[in-house]
Motif scaffolding. Structure first.
Motif, PDB file in Angstrom:
ATOM      1  N   ARG A 202      12.180  65.895  14.711  1.00  0.00           N
ATOM      2  CA  ARG A 202      13.199  64.885  14.447  1.00  0.00           C
ATOM      3  C   ARG A 202      14.066  64.663  15.684  1.00  0.00           C
ATOM      4  N   VAL A 203      14.465  65.748  16.345  1.00  0.00           N
ATOM      5  CA  VAL A 203      15.271  65.615  17.556  1.00  0.00           C
ATOM      6  C   VAL A 203      14.496  64.866  18.639  1.00  0.00           C
ATOM      7  N   ARG A 204      13.206  65.182  18.778  1.00  0.00           N
ATOM      8  CA  ARG A 204      12.380  64.477  19.770  1.00  0.00           C
ATOM      9  C   ARG A 204      12.342  62.981  19.479  1.00  0.00           C
ATOM     10  N   ARG A 205      12.191  62.627  18.195  1.00  0.00           N
ATOM     11  CA  ARG A 205      12.150  61.206  17.840  1.00  0.00           C
ATOM     12  C   ARG A 205      13.509  60.542  18.038  1.00  0.00           C
ATOM     13  N   GLN A 206      14.590  61.264  17.776  1.00  0.00           N
ATOM     14  CA  GLN A 206      15.922  60.710  18.028  1.00  0.00           C
ATOM     15  C   GLN A 206      16.098  60.390  19.506  1.00  0.00           C
ATOM     16  N   GLN A 207      15.618  61.276  20.371  1.00  0.00           N
ATOM     17  CA  GLN A 207      15.721  61.031  21.802  1.00  0.00           C
ATOM     18  C   GLN A 207      14.851  59.836  22.214  1.00  0.00           C
ATOM     19  N   GLN A 208      13.694  59.699  21.589  1.00  0.00           N
ATOM     20  CA  GLN A 208      12.827  58.552  21.842  1.00  0.00           C
ATOM     21  C   GLN A 208      13.520  57.254  21.433  1.00  0.00           C
ATOM     22  N   VAL A 209      14.187  57.273  20.295  1.00  0.00           N
ATOM     23  CA  VAL A 209      14.899  56.096  19.792  1.00  0.00           C
ATOM     24  C   VAL A 209      16.045  55.731  20.733  1.00  0.00           C
ATOM     25  N   ILE A 210      16.768  56.721  21.240  1.00  0.00           N
ATOM     26  CA  ILE A 210      17.880  56.463  22.163  1.00  0.00           C
ATOM     27  C   ILE A 210      17.394  55.716  23.398  1.00  0.00           C
ATOM     28  N   ASN A 211      16.281  56.142  23.973  1.00  0.00           N
ATOM     29  CA  ASN A 211      15.761  55.471  25.156  1.00  0.00           C
ATOM     30  C   ASN A 211      15.281  54.062  24.835  1.00  0.00           C
ATOM     31  N   ALA A 212      14.668  53.879  23.657  1.00  0.00           N
ATOM     32  CA  ALA A 212      14.222  52.546  23.256  1.00  0.00           C
ATOM     33  C   ALA A 212      15.411  51.610  23.062  1.00  0.00           C
TER      34      ALA A 212
END
Length: 323
Positions: free
Chosen positions: A207-217
């Motif tokens: 979940r944290v990895r996906r949150q970081q992915q979303v932030i960059n997007a």
């Protein structure tokens, strides 16, 4: 001749000043109009007032405690679903985000040991700030709190056609939406669900990895020409859903600097780092993470000071249990 030249030069200056004034007036009018359009789409939200005794660092870097909150009408107190520390360096034009795993087992100042996200439940962002300072020697000047509804509305205002994300697997458990694998454009509700999903082998680390992915997007969309044009409406849309001690002038200064420098990427770090934690279970607490605070403190300060190092999270050994 000299007088004629002076008069012509004066006339050109006056014309240029008139054009610049007209542009400024038009820009202000556009900002106000779009801001009000954003406000009109937002709902009235009752907000709790928080005290926050943040401390400014000596290096002029901006540190913000970012909290995603699951605000539920049937609960007296909100719980924080994500804990991040964002840092922006106006001198270098760089942006960094530290994701703090919410299941870290630690002492809450004035209370006994709990999971770290309990600090927010017990004493709001100020108690969480105190806990992070005790644990990692982090000086955090500002906080920003946003609930899930606000996140959804902000995404839809920024990107009505959705944010492009490569969904790696089918996702549906406990996120309110059903996502299929593949590259697709996600609206606000879907993007929130994607960022919250944890029902796989990675659990909260995923979940944290996906949150970081979303932030960059979101960063890429926000700093695009289209995103900058929509900024006033986005601010108006987000305003009722965000609680922060950042003053309007400070926020505009930061936004201006970010728009000028446009960081290529938001660097990210997940805490705890690799080989620095164990899964434990405590009575009355459930499954939690016992971490090596000294090792993680060193990794955090190395990351924020720009030194290289291995900051990856550990093996995917965290239980799939819904904590």
């Amino acid at each position: 001749m000299n007088r004629q030249k002076r008069n012509k030069r004066k006339s050109r200056v006056l014309k240029l000043a008139s054009v610049m004034l007209a542009v400024c007036v038009a820009a202000i009018g556009y900002f106000v109009n779009q801001y009000q359009a954003g406000v009109s789409t937002a709902e009235s939200v009752e907000q709790e007032e928080f005290k926050f005794h943040g401390e400014k660092g000596l290096d002029n870097k901006v540190n913000v405690l970012l909290l995603g909150v699951d605000a539920r009408p049937d609960e007296e107190k909100s719980r924080t679903d994500s804990i991040m520390v964002a840092q922006y360096d106006p001198k270098e034009g760089s942006a960094k985000v530290i994701s703090i795993m919410r299941d870290i087992y630690t002492e809450i100042p004035g209370y006994k040991n709990y999971k770290i996200n309990t600090a927010f439940y017990l004493g709001g962002p100020e108690l969480l700030r105190e806990t992070l300072k005790d644990d990692f020697h982090l000086d955090i000047e500002y906080y920003a709190l946003i609930d899930f509804t606000g996140f959804e509305k902000m995404v839809d205002a920024l990107a009505p056609d959705g944010i492009e994300i490569g969904v790696e697997k089918k996702m549906s458990a406990n996120i309110g939406v059903s996502l299929e694998p593949g590259l697709q454009r996600l609206n606000g509700k879907e993007l929130l669900g994607y960022a919250r999903f944890r029902k796989d082998a990675e659990a909260d680390f995923g979940r944290v990895r996906r949150q970081q992915q979303v932030i960059n997007a979101l960063k890429d969309e926000l700093l695009s020409v289209n995103g900058l044009v929509k900024m006033p409406k986005l601010i108006g849309t987000a305003q009722p859903y965000i609680q922060t001690n950042l003053q309007a002038g400070e926020l505009l200064t930061i936004m201006k600097s970010v728009a000028i420098h446009r960081p290529e990427k938001v660097e990210t770090l997940t805490v705890p780092i690799q080989n620095s934690y164990t899964d434990v279970r405590y009575e009355g607490v459930g499954l939690a993470l016992d971490i090596d605070f000294e090792k993680n403190k060193e990794a955090i300060h190395s990351f924020l000071e720009g030194e290289s190092g291995n900051h990856a999270h550990g093996p995917l050994s965290v239980s799939e249990e819904n904590r």
